[in-house]
Design an enzyme around this catalytic site. Structure first.
Site, mmCIF file in Angstrom:
data_model
loop_
_atom_site.group_PDB
_atom_site.id
_atom_site.type_symbol
_atom_site.label_atom_id
_atom_site.label_comp_id
_atom_site.label_asym_id
_atom_site.label_seq_id
_atom_site.Cartn_x
_atom_site.Cartn_y
_atom_site.Cartn_z
ATOM 1 N N ASN A 182 -63.088 -3.219 22.628
ATOM 2 C CA ASN A 182 -62.132 -3.683 21.642
ATOM 3 C C ASN A 182 -62.564 -5.054 21.117
ATOM 4 O OD1 ASN A 182 -61.338 -4.655 24.280
ATOM 5 N ND2 ASN A 182 -59.308 -5.170 23.487
ATOM 6 N N GLU B 7 -60.740 -7.911 18.885
ATOM 7 C CA GLU B 7 -59.486 -8.328 18.253
ATOM 8 C C GLU B 7 -59.727 -9.296 17.098
ATOM 9 O OE1 GLU B 7 -56.886 -9.982 21.227
ATOM 10 O OE2 GLU B 7 -56.356 -8.001 21.973
ATOM 11 N N GLU C 94 -62.581 2.942 21.586
ATOM 12 C CA GLU C 94 -62.912 4.336 21.323
ATOM 13 C C GLU C 94 -63.427 4.525 19.899
ATOM 14 O OE1 GLU C 94 -59.085 4.238 23.847
ATOM 15 O OE2 GLU C 94 -60.035 3.036 22.284
ATOM 16 N N CYS D 23 -55.058 5.287 22.052
ATOM 17 C CA CYS D 23 -53.824 5.213 21.271
ATOM 18 C C CYS D 23 -53.790 6.362 20.262
ATOM 19 C CB CYS D 23 -53.735 3.862 20.554
ATOM 20 S SG CYS D 23 -54.873 3.701 19.151
ATOM 21 N N CYS E 295 -56.634 6.306 17.686
ATOM 22 C CA CYS E 295 -57.918 6.719 18.249
ATOM 23 C C CYS E 295 -57.938 8.220 18.531
ATOM 24 C CB CYS E 295 -58.216 5.932 19.515
ATOM 25 S SG CYS E 295 -58.580 4.195 19.189
#
Length: 130
Positions: free
Chosen positions: A42, A44, A55, A86, A89
């Site tokens: 990830n 951010e 992902e 999520c 994804c």
């Protein structure tokens, strides 16, 4: 690739995450149809909506390299809390993967495996756009 081996690769990707705001670090490893593995973490952004999920990054790198067939994805976080992809994804994965696509998630108690169909029933597909 075995679940534990793919999770180990995802765990390594956690180490490269950039998550200064949430401090929630996630890594993913996706295995292609020919056994090649791509990782993602990830990344951010201060406005959150521009953030990239692990992902998505792994999937994007694989597609960029010419892969469109996938066997499974493993997801891990620094908290080993069993995090699953999520909804966004899951939808991205469904563009390339069938309902039986394997999703391996890591928790302290050990790996848990789901299918994409379990996590995203009745997905939106290209057929809905025709």
């Amino acid at each position: 690739m075995e679940d534990t081996a793919l999770l180990a690769v995802a765990r390594q990707a956690v180490e490269t995450s950039y998550a200064p705001y949430s401090e929630y670090y996630v890594g993913a490893a996706i295995e292609t149809g020919d056994g090649t593995v791509f990782t993602g973490c990830n990344v951010e952004n201060a406005n959150y909506s521009n953030s990239v999920h692990a992902e998505e990054l792994a999937l994007s790198k694989a597609v960029e390299a010419g892969h469109h067939e996938f066997e499974q994805v493993a997801v891990s976080s620094d908290r080993r809390d069993g995090v699953t992809p999520c909804g966004m994804c899951r939808q991205s994965l469904s563009e390339f993967c069938d309902d039986d696509f394997r999703i391996v998630c890591e928790a302290d108690a050990g790996p848990t495996t789901y299918t994409l169909g379990e996590l995203l029933p009745n997905t939106i597909t290209g057929e809905h756009l025709e």
